[in-house]
Scaffold this motif. Structure first.
Motif, PDB file in Angstrom:
ATOM      1  N   VAL A  52      22.240  51.031  64.438  1.00 52.59           N
ATOM      2  CA  VAL A  52      23.083  49.844  64.446  1.00 52.59           C
ATOM      3  C   VAL A  52      22.693  48.949  65.612  1.00 52.59           C
ATOM      4  O   VAL A  52      22.163  49.404  66.633  1.00 52.59           O
ATOM      5  CB  VAL A  52      24.584  50.221  64.556  1.00 52.59           C
ATOM      6  N   THR A  53      22.964  47.671  65.434  1.00 48.95           N
ATOM      7  CA  THR A  53      22.774  46.676  66.487  1.00 48.95           C
ATOM      8  C   THR A  53      24.136  46.088  66.835  1.00 48.95           C
ATOM      9  O   THR A  53      24.881  45.658  65.948  1.00 48.95           O
ATOM     10  CB  THR A  53      21.827  45.560  66.021  1.00 48.95           C
ATOM     11  N   ARG A  93      20.624  48.003  70.550  1.00 50.11           N
ATOM     12  CA  ARG A  93      20.320  48.771  69.353  1.00 50.11           C
ATOM     13  C   ARG A  93      20.545  50.247  69.649  1.00 50.11           C
ATOM     14  O   ARG A  93      19.971  50.796  70.594  1.00 50.11           O
ATOM     15  CB  ARG A  93      18.890  48.541  68.896  1.00 50.11           C
ATOM     16  N   LEU A  94      21.385  50.869  68.832  1.00 53.19           N
ATOM     17  CA  LEU A  94      21.774  52.264  69.027  1.00 53.19           C
ATOM     18  C   LEU A  94      21.324  53.088  67.834  1.00 53.19           C
ATOM     19  O   LEU A  94      21.555  52.696  66.671  1.00 53.19           O
ATOM     20  CB  LEU A  94      23.295  52.382  69.194  1.00 53.19           C
ATOM     21  N   GLN A  98      30.383  42.480  67.633  1.00 49.91           N
ATOM     22  CA  GLN A  98      29.962  42.574  66.240  1.00 49.91           C
ATOM     23  C   GLN A  98      28.923  43.672  66.105  1.00 49.91           C
ATOM     24  O   GLN A  98      28.115  43.893  67.018  1.00 49.91           O
ATOM     25  CB  GLN A  98      29.372  41.245  65.742  1.00 49.91           C
ATOM     26  N   VAL A  99      28.943  44.324  64.939  1.00 48.73           N
ATOM     27  CA  VAL A  99      28.007  45.403  64.670  1.00 48.73           C
ATOM     28  C   VAL A  99      27.196  45.037  63.436  1.00 48.73           C
ATOM     29  O   VAL A  99      27.754  44.614  62.412  1.00 48.73           O
ATOM     30  CB  VAL A  99      28.745  46.740  64.465  1.00 48.73           C
ATOM     31  N   ARG A 100      25.889  45.172  63.542  1.00 43.90           N
ATOM     32  CA  ARG A 100      24.996  44.914  62.424  1.00 43.90           C
ATOM     33  C   ARG A 100      24.140  46.146  62.171  1.00 43.90           C
ATOM     34  O   ARG A 100      23.643  46.767  63.113  1.00 43.90           O
ATOM     35  CB  ARG A 100      24.077  43.729  62.728  1.00 43.90           C
ATOM     36  N   PHE A 101      23.968  46.484  60.905  1.00 40.26           N
ATOM     37  CA  PHE A 101      23.022  47.529  60.539  1.00 40.26           C
ATOM     38  C   PHE A 101      22.683  47.370  59.066  1.00 40.26           C
ATOM     39  O   PHE A 101      23.364  46.651  58.319  1.00 40.26           O
ATOM     40  CB  PHE A 101      23.553  48.928  60.838  1.00 40.26           C
ATOM     41  N   SER A 102      21.613  47.992  58.625  1.00 42.92           N
ATOM     42  CA  SER A 102      21.144  47.845  57.256  1.00 42.92           C
ATOM     43  C   SER A 102      20.409  49.103  56.836  1.00 42.92           C
ATOM     44  O   SER A 102      20.037  49.936  57.672  1.00 42.92           O
ATOM     45  CB  SER A 102      20.226  46.624  57.125  1.00 42.92           C
ATOM     46  N   TYR A 146      21.483  47.517  51.576  1.00 36.02           N
ATOM     47  CA  TYR A 146      22.577  46.721  52.133  1.00 36.02           C
ATOM     48  C   TYR A 146      22.200  46.261  53.532  1.00 36.02           C
ATOM     49  O   TYR A 146      21.344  46.868  54.199  1.00 36.02           O
ATOM     50  CB  TYR A 146      23.885  47.526  52.167  1.00 36.02           C
ATOM     51  N   GLU A 147      22.832  45.226  53.962  1.00 30.17           N
ATOM     52  CA  GLU A 147      22.617  44.746  55.328  1.00 30.17           C
ATOM     53  C   GLU A 147      23.780  43.828  55.716  1.00 30.17           C
ATOM     54  O   GLU A 147      24.411  43.191  54.878  1.00 30.17           O
ATOM     55  CB  GLU A 147      21.277  44.027  55.465  1.00 30.17           C
ATOM     56  N   TYR A 148      24.076  43.880  57.065  1.00 34.39           N
ATOM     57  CA  TYR A 148      25.195  43.112  57.612  1.00 34.39           C
ATOM     58  C   TYR A 148      24.703  41.961  58.478  1.00 34.39           C
ATOM     59  O   TYR A 148      25.414  41.515  59.371  1.00 34.39           O
ATOM     60  CB  TYR A 148      26.083  44.027  58.465  1.00 34.39           C
ATOM     61  N   ALA A 149      23.520  41.492  58.249  1.00 37.28           N
ATOM     62  CA  ALA A 149      22.969  40.452  59.124  1.00 37.28           C
ATOM     63  C   ALA A 149      23.769  39.171  59.046  1.00 37.28           C
ATOM     64  O   ALA A 149      24.059  38.527  60.061  1.00 37.28           O
ATOM     65  CB  ALA A 149      21.511  40.198  58.748  1.00 37.28           C
TER      66      ALA A 149
END
Length: 952
Positions: A185-186, A233-234, A270-274, A452-455
């Motif tokens: 995740v970012t 980025r984790l 905010q958290v982003r990951f895909s 899927y992606e949360y960008a």
């Protein structure tokens, strides 16, 4: 003396009246008279034994006042316990009289409080030690787990146990991380300051911070944490998400923990990951499971309203994410013909040309309209509203197909629809499907994959909470609303502090807290006290009976009635805190608190009373015999003659030397006698009619008042709302006056020193003149109490008999010794500061191995050697001669072995290990221990000794 008198009386009884038997246990009339005579004779002998020494000292005092008469009352501390549910705190005024039963004195002994207190029903429920600068919190005491605080031992202002300091920022996500076996995740952080925004990733990746995620087994650190632009980025390769309740919601939690408080503000997270190329968990067509790599969504042949159902727990849990369906689309042709019928042929004579059969029209059938739907909380709903998605299977497109949509928020949770797929493609229209003959172009899907992606639509946390030292704060509305929120902060004092929590409110004027202290280092603590009020902690004035925690004593402070009850350290209580202001703190120098008592007042063995006397006109002078002997203080008033008829009481003063004239009197404190000379009465005559002299005095009972703990158990008069009175500590310090030994020693010391000291013995003699029970003295100029070189200091270490009972006994005589030494003009060097201290006690422990020839004598030898070790190390009666150790001289293994060889020549020592506890560290003792413990005031005291025996 008592036994000798009894033996003589028994012998005389037989000589004068053989038929009469003297008995002491159940006396008859004659025995009672004999016992009364014995008691009177004992008192007379004791009094006359002191007369000679008293008059010798009084004679010497005519020339110079060396020594006051021995007046030392017993002292103790008494706890007043209010009844449960008392409506308000109970005021205990100064001079409240208390009674103690003394078996030695055979009567009740009176004590009086030396100051007033307020007894409250509040109980000490919790104690915490904090050090804000070091980021440390330690729980010292909790009533629910530890019982009472009277026996709780801890080092004041030191945090050495489990550190409960906690600064954590928790981000809770209800469903965002569900069904993930790997986490990548970012995290984006928004700050009100642009420059701070760029620094956030570096701060979070620093050594003072840690990042973790809640898994099934608890919080686990990330495998990798990297900076990616202005984001973080984790990554965690093996991830099994766990859940816990946070602000009322069951969430998977991302934790950011700071090891120390630091200034950090955020206004958004905010958290982003895909993820891509995810195969579906299950595909069903017409209720039959299909191979996701190759299947026909509407069957072969197609059926109207048939559906293809798809399930993917990982993807369909991604609410709000951009989801993409990708597959390879092709068509399989299936020809549907009319049924064939067999016709019987008729042969006729006349032959005709056979009729041509009609040719049917063959229609192409395609999936003209198919809807993508999802299962919501209320039923099936259309997923993709674009019309091109409904026409995708009509043959207009072939090859690689990609469809994207936003995962709706109302898609039903998997646990609410077990066994049911949540996405389907349903065929709604296929023109000519049931006309024959026809050719069906059936869709075939190959290689179905999801991603899927949360960008474009990052996840915001469902819950955001800060936890700072037991204080939990929900900041979800601030973080998600773009408003500033402080993450890591502390409300504890930056300086070392002790927090004490009470319930109910501890208000009083004053509130009394007794601290039972041990301060062998004589380290004075500069501290202040504060109460938690509605506006926060407010400083309060304190009457410090501990003199900076140098000895046990009472802290008296006025606590207002409107004290606030607030949660601190997870406990909602009324709080008082003590703050240390010393710049340098070392744990081995700090005092040890061995117990905290509430509602304690200092008492002294003093009985205050007033007597009125009339003048006997037969003599010019006047002698007053008080009803009590052993006088502590006295105020003498003479009702002097004046022109008015009313009384005229004038306070007179005690004579300081034989030539003093005016309103003076002489007093014998031990005998309770007051002498007013005829010259004074002639110059200031009292009234002829009425009382002439009024004396208000305090009397004491000497060593008989050194009662045990619990003996002071009743007030002289009932105190409303007080249910119990007791002394948790024994009384100490009561002195009986001069006897033959003490009187001779004082006279010899006075004649030899004359207030001047050169040798150690001279210092010892001068100090002995003002204090009783002194055993050792050591004086050094140019050294501080810790043995450190200090040119402006002159330090005198004093060892007293009762050193084991606590430093408060030494502190009780410390100021009197100081005043006596400062009165000696030739004693201290000019420009030097006089420092009085106790020796620096070094707890010494011995482990000893003995070789024994016979096992039957092993136990006796073991016990005798253990006693000998204890006797040899004892500061008062140790050493080879049994006279104690000099201050600064320590026992060594060689000396111990030599002493055991003298006392127990049969004991064979095979091994000995001696250790000393000094400055919070254990040191092995050898012949060079004096150099390793570089302190001229060090003195060994007994620790734990162990003796092992083995057969030779």
């Amino acid at each position: 003396m008592r036994d000798t008198l009894l033996d003589k009386m028994k012998a005389l009884a037989k000589s004068y009246a053989p038929e009469w038997s003297f008995t002491q246990d159940e006396p008859d009339g004659g025995s009672v008279v004999a016992l009364l005579f014995k008691d009177m004779l004992e008192g007379s002998l004791e009094r006359y034994d002191k007369v000679l020494h008293k008059h010798r000292i009084r004679y010497l005092n005519l020339f110079d006042r060396f020594k006051k008469e021995p007046v030392e009352p017993a002292k103790s501390f008494v706890r007043f316990t209010p009844v449960t549910g008392a409506p308000q705190p109970v005021h205990i005024p100064r001079g409240t009289r208390l009674l103690a039963n003394s078996e030695e004195a055979g009567r009740q002994i009176v004590f009086e409080t030396t100051h007033g207190i307020t007894a409250t029903t509040a109980e000490l429920s919790a104690i915490y030690a904090t050090d804000g600068s070091a980021g440390a919190i330690e729980r010292i005491f909790l009533k629910e787990e530890d019982g009472g605080a009277e026996n709780k031992e801890f080092t004041a202002f030191a945090v050495s146990g489990e550190n409960l300091e906690d600064h954590t920022f928790l981000l809770g996500f209800e469903h965002a991380f569900e069904h993930l076996d790997r986490l990548d995740v970012t995290v984006d952080f928004m700050t009100p300051d642009g420059e701070a925004h760029e620094k956030i990733p570096d701060i979070l990746l620093g050594d003072s911070m840690s990042l973790s995620i809640l898994c099934e087994g608890g919080f686990e650190a990330f495998d990798a944490a990297l900076r990616e632009g202005d984001s973080l980025r984790l990554q965690k390769e093996s991830f099994l998400p766990g859940k816990a309740v946070l602000s009322g919601k069951s969430c998977c939690q991302l934790a950011i923990t700071a090891r120390e408080p630091r200034e950090m503000q955020l206004c958004g997270v905010q958290v982003r990951f895909s993820a891509s190329d995810i195969p579906p968990d299950e595909v069903r067509a017409g209720g039959v499971a299909q191979n996701a790599a190759d299947f026909r969504p509407f069957g072969l042949p197609m059926e109207l309203y048939s559906s293809c159902e798809i399930e993917s727990r990982t993807v369909f849990a991604r609410v709000g994410a951009r989801v993409e369906l990708s597959f390879f689309l092709q068509f399989e042709t299936l020809e549907q013909l009319l049924p064939e019928y067999e016709v019987a042929e008729e042969y006729k004579i006349i032959m005709k040309r056979p009729a041509r059969a009609p040719r049917p029209v063959v229609q192409d059938v395609r999936a003209d309209y198919a809807l993508f739907e999802y299962l919501s909380d209320t039923g099936w709903k259309r997923l993709i509203h674009e019309e091109h998605a409904a026409l995708i299977f009509n043959g207009s497109e072939r090859g690689d197909i990609r469809l994207s949509f936003i995962m709706p928020a109302d898609i039903i949770r998997e646990e609410l629809a077990p066994g049911q797929p949540r996405l389907r493609v349903r065929l709604l229209r296929a023109d000519g499907l049931y006309r024959l003959p026809c050719v069906q172009h059936c869709p075939v899907i190959k290689g179905l994959r999801l991603s899927y992606e949360y960008a474009q639509a990052p996840i915001i946390p469902d819950v955001a909470v800060t936890r700072n030292n037991f204080e939990s704060r929900d900041i979800t509305s601030l973080i998600n609303g773009g408003r500033n929120a402080t993450l890591f902060y502390t409300r504890e004092e930056k300086r070392p502090a002790i927090y004490m929590g009470f319930d109910p409110a501890p208000w009083g004027t004053p509130l009394s807290l007794y601290l039972r202290l041990e301060n062998n280092a004589d380290y004075e603590v500069d501290f202040t006290a504060e109460c938690l009020m509605p506006e926060g902690f407010v400083s309060q004035r304190v009457a410090d009976g501990t003199m900076g925690m140098l000895h046990s004593g009472v802290l008296c402070m006025v606590v207002p009635q409107n004290v606030a009850k607030r949660p601190l350290f997870g406990q909602e209580l009324y709080w008082i805190r003590l703050i240390c202001h010393n710049k340098e703190l070392k744990s081995y120098n700090l005092p040890v608190i061995r117990g905290v008592y509430i509602n304690m007042a200092k008492v002294e063995n003093a009985s205050t009373r007033t007597e009125i006397f009339y003048r006997d006109a037969s003599d010019g002078q006047m002698q007053v015999n008080l009803e009590e002997q052993g006088i502590l203080t006295a105020k003498v008033y003479v009702n002097e003659e004046n022109a008015q008829e009313e009384e005229n009481w004038v306070l007179w003063e005690q004579s300081r030397h034989w030539e003093q004239q005016g309103r003076v009197y002489d007093i014998d404190l031990a005998a309770g006698q007051i002498q007013i000379g005829k010259n004074a009465l002639s110059a200031f005559p009292p009234k002829r009619d009425g009382p002439a002299v009024r004396v208000t005095y305090q009397s004491y009972h000497g060593s008989a008042a050194n009662v045990k703990e619990g003996d002071i158990s009743a007030p002289a008069a009932s105190i409303r709302y007080i249910s119990e009175v007791s002394n948790p500590l024994p009384a100490y310090g009561g002195y009986d006056g001069y006897n033959e030994d003490t009187g001779a020693a004082v006279i010899a010391n006075m004649l030899r020193t004359r207030g001047r000291a050169v040798t150690r013995q001279d210092y010892f003699d001068i100090i002995s003149q003002i204090s009783y029970g002194v055993r050792q003295v050591k004086c050094l100029s140019g050294f501080g109490p810790g043995g450190e070189p200090r040119d402006d200091v002159m330090t005198i270490a004093v060892l007293i008999d009762e050193y084991e009972k606590g430093s408060h006994i030494f502190s009780g005589v410390k100021e009197a010794i100081r005043e006596r030494l400062l009165d000696c003009s030739g004693l201290t060097l000019a420009g030097k500061t006089l420092v009085l201290t106790q020796p620096r006690f070094v707890r010494t422990s011995v482990r000893l191995w003995l070789d024994c020839e016979r096992m039957d004598s092993a136990y006796d030898m073991q016990q005798e050697c253990a006693r000998s070790l204890h006797e040899f190390i004892d500061p008062l009666c140790g050493g080879f001669e049994g006279k104690g150790w000099e201050i600064g001289r320590l026992p060594t293994p060689a000396r111990l072995i030599a002493y055991l060889g003298i006392r127990h020549p049969e004991a064979v020592v095979s091994k000995i290990v001696v250790t000393a506890l000094y400055e919070n560290r254990e040191i092995e003792v050898d012949d060079q221990i004096g150099r390793r413990i570089d302190n001229p005031f060090a003195m060994a005291v007994n620790g734990e000794h162990t003796v092992y025996c083995r057969l030779m």
